[in-house]
Scaffold this active site. Structure first.
Site, PDB file in Angstrom:
ATOM      1  N   LYS A 288      -1.310  -9.440   2.824  1.00 41.00           N
ATOM      2  CA  LYS A 288      -0.579  -8.995   4.022  1.00 41.00           C
ATOM      3  C   LYS A 288      -1.471  -8.046   4.818  1.00 41.00           C
ATOM      4  O   LYS A 288      -2.146  -7.189   4.225  1.00 41.00           O
ATOM      5  CB  LYS A 288       0.733  -8.308   3.625  1.00 41.00           C
ATOM      6  CG  LYS A 288       1.487  -7.693   4.814  1.00 41.00           C
ATOM      7  CD  LYS A 288       2.945  -7.405   4.495  1.00 41.00           C
ATOM      8  CE  LYS A 288       3.191  -6.107   3.780  1.00 41.00           C
ATOM      9  NZ  LYS A 288       2.771  -4.897   4.522  1.00 41.00           N
TER      10      LYS A 288
ATOM     11  N   ASP B 163       0.843  -1.203   0.000  1.00 36.34           N
ATOM     12  CA  ASP B 163       0.000   0.000   0.000  1.00 36.34           C
ATOM     13  C   ASP B 163       0.880   1.255   0.000  1.00 36.34           C
ATOM     14  O   ASP B 163       0.373   2.381  -0.028  1.00 36.34           O
ATOM     15  CB  ASP B 163      -1.003  -0.007   1.164  1.00 36.34           C
ATOM     16  CG  ASP B 163      -0.343  -0.124   2.520  1.00 36.34           C
ATOM     17  OD1 ASP B 163       0.903  -0.208   2.581  1.00 36.34           O
ATOM     18  OD2 ASP B 163      -1.075  -0.134   3.528  1.00 36.34           O
ATOM     19  N   SER B 164       2.221   1.054  -0.032  1.00 33.65           N
ATOM     20  CA  SER B 164       3.128   2.180  -0.273  1.00 33.65           C
ATOM     21  C   SER B 164       2.884   2.760  -1.667  1.00 33.65           C
ATOM     22  O   SER B 164       3.372   3.842  -1.991  1.00 33.65           O
ATOM     23  CB  SER B 164       4.588   1.739  -0.134  1.00 33.65           C
ATOM     24  OG  SER B 164       4.825   0.554  -0.853  1.00 33.65           O
TER      25      SER B 164
ATOM     26  N   GLU C 252      -1.573  -5.638   8.590  1.00 29.31           N
ATOM     27  CA  GLU C 252      -0.768  -5.035   9.659  1.00 29.31           C
ATOM     28  C   GLU C 252      -1.423  -5.298  11.021  1.00 29.31           C
ATOM     29  O   GLU C 252      -2.622  -5.046  11.187  1.00 29.31           O
ATOM     30  CB  GLU C 252      -0.646  -3.523   9.435  1.00 29.31           C
ATOM     31  CG  GLU C 252       0.138  -3.170   8.185  1.00 29.31           C
ATOM     32  CD  GLU C 252       0.336  -1.668   7.999  1.00 29.31           C
ATOM     33  OE1 GLU C 252      -0.051  -0.880   8.892  1.00 29.31           O
ATOM     34  OE2 GLU C 252       0.878  -1.290   6.952  1.00 29.31           O
TER      35      GLU C 252
ATOM     36  N   GLU D 278       9.064  -4.241  10.615  1.00 30.21           N
ATOM     37  CA  GLU D 278       9.469  -2.926  10.100  1.00 30.21           C
ATOM     38  C   GLU D 278      10.028  -2.049  11.213  1.00 30.21           C
ATOM     39  O   GLU D 278       9.389  -1.838  12.241  1.00 30.21           O
ATOM     40  CB  GLU D 278       8.265  -2.236   9.418  1.00 30.21           C
ATOM     41  CG  GLU D 278       8.638  -0.870   8.851  1.00 30.21           C
ATOM     42  CD  GLU D 278       7.651  -0.336   7.821  1.00 30.21           C
ATOM     43  OE1 GLU D 278       6.720  -1.053   7.438  1.00 30.21           O
ATOM     44  OE2 GLU D 278       7.840   0.829   7.408  1.00 30.21           O
TER      45      GLU D 278
ATOM     46  N   ASP E 248      -1.040  -6.066  -0.152  1.00 34.92           N
ATOM     47  CA  ASP E 248      -1.497  -5.460   1.107  1.00 34.92           C
ATOM     48  C   ASP E 248      -3.010  -5.275   1.102  1.00 34.92           C
ATOM     49  O   ASP E 248      -3.573  -4.752   0.122  1.00 34.92           O
ATOM     50  CB  ASP E 248      -0.878  -4.054   1.265  1.00 34.92           C
ATOM     51  CG  ASP E 248       0.414  -4.085   2.048  1.00 34.92           C
ATOM     52  OD1 ASP E 248       0.599  -5.005   2.864  1.00 34.92           O
ATOM     53  OD2 ASP E 248       1.244  -3.182   1.828  1.00 34.92           O
TER      54      ASP E 248
END
Ligand code: KIV
Length: 272
Positions: free
Chosen positions: A121, A52-53, A123, A190, A91
């Site tokens: 993925k 999602d970057s 978070e 991270e 993501d």
């Protein structure tokens, strides 16, 4: 340490766990479009993350929060069309899994069905365990993400190193063990201290992939734009730039503009 590298014609979630067992480090990079993914895959990167970057580097947003599920599916399907070897992980964007486990599963299914991706993925740890469980129960492989989790940036307030204090480090270790126990195949760590990455990596059997987590992670991930030096303004200590593509592209484009203005381009040979 040099390790005899097994050839993987197609990287699967099982290949990654095998790589950890064999002591082979895992390479992971982001890609968001067809052309870049083709190059990344041909260079034998093991895992391509449609991160999602994309919200930052593709769309120019300050955070990862604005990107939508539809936009992630668009990026992921472009990447999937290019990839022959790598495992493609996507993501789940902010807002597509936090409210309830059923919605999380619906979002994961949309990604898998509409893009053809191989895994998702998410978070977080304990707080999203019901969602992770539901997605795993549907047969969708899940990669975890702990430490600095950019979707929670407004809770943290800064992008500084996480889990330096004992309490946060303890929670991170518990979350990593929980994700492993539930059946996740890997965890991104991270921006946490290298000593903590080492402890976590030695405590679980699934591979850890570090970004700013130091050399003891079982693999490493970078954002492709950062590795290629397409971004100037982002300079964290963990970033190794392999090119200065920003300057190289600027020079090439300036030369093109000059050639057009001076009528040098196109030449006799470049026309019909
Ligand atoms: O979105 C992303 O690029 C990521 C990596 C930083 C791990 O989540």
């Amino acid at each position: 340490m040099s390790v005899a590298k097994k050839e993987y014609k197609r990287v699967t979630v099982k290949s990654l766990v095998d790589m950890k067992k064999q002591g082979e480090k895992i390479s992971m990079l982001t890609a968001y479009d067809y052309s870049m993914a083709k190059i990344v895959d041909a260079a034998q990167v093991d895992v391509i993350l449609v991160g999602d970057s994309a919200s930052n580097v593709m769309a120019g947003h300050e955070t990862t929060l604005p990107i939508t599920l539809d936009q992630m599916i668009y990026h992921a399907s472009s990447v999937i069309r290019a990839v022959e070897r790598a495992l493609v992980v996507v993501d789940l964007p902010f807002g597509s899994y936090q409210s309830d486990p059923k919605e999380a599963l619906r979002s994961a299914i949309r990604i898998m069905k509409e893009s053809g991706a191989h895994a998702v993925k998410l978070e977080g740890g304990e707080e999203i365990k019901e969602s992770v469980k539901r997605i795993l129960n549907a047969g969708i492989p899940v990669m975890g993400h702990l430490g600095l989790t950019p979707q929670s940036i407004y809770k943290f307030g800064t992008y500084t190193v996480r889990a330096k204090e004992e309490e946060e480090a303890k929670k991170l270790m518990e979350d990593a063990k929980l994700l492993e126990k539930m059946g996740c195949f890997s965890i991104v760590l991270e921006k946490i201290p290298a000593t903590l990455t080492k402890k976590v990596s030695e405590s679980i059997s699934i591979p850890t992939i570090g970004i700013g987590g130091g050399r003891h992670a079982d693999g490493q991930v970078l954002v492709i734009h950062d590795l290629l030096g397409m971004t100037h303004e982002f300079n964290p200590r963990f970033l190794r730039r392999y090119m200065n593509l920003y300057d190289e592209m600027s020079e090439a484009i300036s030369n093109y503009v000059k050639d057009v203005k001076t009528r040098d381009f196109p030449s006799e040979e470049e026309q019909y």
